[in-house]
Scaffold this motif. Sequence first.
Motif, PDB file in Angstrom:
ATOM      1  N   UNK A  19       0.626  -1.492  -0.181  1.00 51.80           N
ATOM      2  CA  UNK A  19       0.322   0.467   0.204  1.00 51.80           C
ATOM      3  C   UNK A  19       1.055   1.290   0.104  1.00 51.80           C
ATOM      4  N   UNK A  20       2.382   1.035   0.056  1.00 57.40           N
ATOM      5  CA  UNK A  20       2.424   2.317   0.409  1.00 57.40           C
ATOM      6  C   UNK A  20       4.336   1.612  -0.247  1.00 57.40           C
ATOM      7  N   UNK A  21       5.234   2.990  -0.995  1.00 58.41           N
ATOM      8  CA  UNK A  21       6.294   2.161  -1.678  1.00 58.41           C
ATOM      9  C   UNK A  21       7.839   1.849  -0.539  1.00 58.41           C
ATOM     10  N   UNK A  22       7.938   0.321  -1.157  1.00 57.14           N
ATOM     11  CA  UNK A  22       9.362  -0.253  -0.054  1.00 57.14           C
ATOM     12  C   UNK A  22      10.610   1.046  -0.212  1.00 57.14           C
ATOM     13  N   UNK A  23      11.184   0.982   0.403  1.00 60.45           N
ATOM     14  CA  UNK A  23      12.269   1.986   0.155  1.00 60.45           C
ATOM     15  C   UNK A  23      13.202   1.225  -0.331  1.00 60.45           C
TER      16      UNK A  23
END
Length: 529
Positions: free
Chosen positions: A378-382
Motif C-alpha cells: 500500500x506504500x512504496x518499498x524503500x
Amino acid sequence: MREIVSVLLLVLLVLASSDAHVTKPNAEKFLRCLRYRTSRVNPINEALYTHDNSTFVSSYVSYAKNKRFSNPNDTKLVAIVAAKHESHVQATVVCAKSNRIQIRIRSGGHDYEGLSYISSVPFVILDMHDLRSITIDVSRKQAWVDAGATMGELYTKIAEASKTLAFPAGVCPTLGAGGHISGGGYGNLMRKYGISVDHVVDARVVDANGKILTGATLGADLLWAIRGGGGASFGVIVSWKINLVDVPKTLTVFKVNKTLEQGATDVLYKWQLVSSKLPQELFLRAMPQLVIGAVPSQKSVAVRFYAQFLGSARRLMAIMNKSLPELGIKREDCYEMSWINTTLFWQNYPVGTPISVLLDRPSNPAGALFKSKSDYVKKPIPKEVMEKIWKIMLNFNNMFMQWNPYGGVMDKIPADATAFPHRKGNLFKIQYFALWGDANATNANLGLMKEIYNLMEPYVSSNPRAAFLNYRDIDVGSNPSGVTNVEEAKIYGEKYFLGNLKRLMEIKAKYDPKNFFRYEQSIPPVRVM
C-alpha cells in the motif's frame, strides 16, 4: 439483562463437524455406491481409478503440480474420480458423504500447497479435468466454460470465435477454470476490466446433497460467495457462465530487463510510484528474478518489466516516455499483435509460435518442488529494503517475484462486490516464488522464504496481513483435514477474505451446515444471531 441478551446475540453457533464420527469410512461401500448411482448411459467405470489400476499413478501425478506434496501411494486416498459427466460429480458427492469420506476437488492442479490432492483422513480426489466443454456466444458476448477447461483452451475458443473479445484471467494456459476463477482470477486485463469473478454471471454447482444448483436455484448469495471465496468450501463448480470483454484488434507488448548495474533498483522504485496510476489500458508488471551466470556461483538479480497495452505501440511509447522514461523503452522493444498472441508472449514463447501450444495438457509428473507466498503493498518499498531483498535472493538457486500493479478499475469496485476483497488502496500485489529440484534443499528454501517474508512485514498490508487465495499458502493458518476449528479458520480467513469472511461463513452455514465440503483452509459454517 439487556447486556446479557446483547452478548448472546453475538454468540457464534459453530456448526462445523468434528472428527468424531458415528461410522467409520468404508471404501468398498463408497465404490459400490458410485456404480449404483451412475447410469448405463454414463457409466463411471472408465472415470474411476483405484490403486489397483495400472494408470492410477499417472492419473494422480499429471495434475499434481508441486512435487513436495505428490504422494500417489497414499493409503488414505480411496480413489480418483476423473468425472466425465455431471452425474459422476453428483454420485461422488453423495457416496462420499454417506460413507464418511472427504472430497478433494481439483481442476488444473495449480494448488500451490497440494490441498486439492492430499489429506490426512480417508478421501477421494474428484478430478474435473475431463469436464472441459466451452460454448461461446459472440452475439451476447458470453460463454459457458466447464471447470476442467484450461485458460489456454478458453482463450483459444474465444479467439476462434472473435478477434475482438477476450476474458480477464491468468496468464498461465494450464490453469483450470474451476479453481482459478473461484479464487478470483487475477490477470493482465485487471486494470481495465477487473478480475475473472467480476464477469461471472451464473454457474452450475453440485451442492452437499448432490443437487445441481444454477440460475434461480443457485441463489445470489452462493453466486457471490464462489466468486472469490473459493468453490471447494461450498460445493463442486461444474461450469461457469461468463461475460466476455472487448479488446482492440491490435495490442502492444514488451519485456525489458534491467540489471542492478543498470540501475534496476532506481527504476523499480519509480515503477512503484507510477504503475498503479498509468492509464487503465496498460498493465506493467515488474519481475525481480535471480540470474545465474556461466557458473552457478555467479549470481545476480535483474528486474524484468512486462507490459501489455490495449492499443498501438505509438501510444504506448508516448505513455512510457512521459511516466517512466527511466526504463528506456525503444520502439524496437514493442511488438504489436492480437490478444490471443499476447497469451503466448506472457509464456515467453517466440514470436510465430502456433496458437495450438495453448491447448497442451500436462503429460509428465511435476518435476519441481516449490513454495509461494503473497503480499499486498500500500506504500512504496524503500530502496534500502530492496537492497536487502536482493541479498536474500542471492541465497536461492531459483527464485523470482512478481510485482503486479493495481489501480484502474480495481480502485472503483467495492471490496464486497464479490467475495474477493482486495480492491482499492493497493499499489501492487507481490508473489514470491522459489523452486528447487532436490528434496534435501526443502528446509533451506522454506527458511529463506520465511526470511524474505519477515523482512517485508513492515512494508505491506497489516491487521491482517492480507494474502491471495489463488496463491495458496499454508503458513497463514490451517486446520487439520478432519477438523474445522472456527478460531483457527478466522486467522487464515481474515487474511484471504478481509471483511467478507463473516458473510462467507453465514452462506456456508446455509448451503453446507454439516460442513461436508471442508479441507485445511476451508470456510467454516457459522451463523451470527
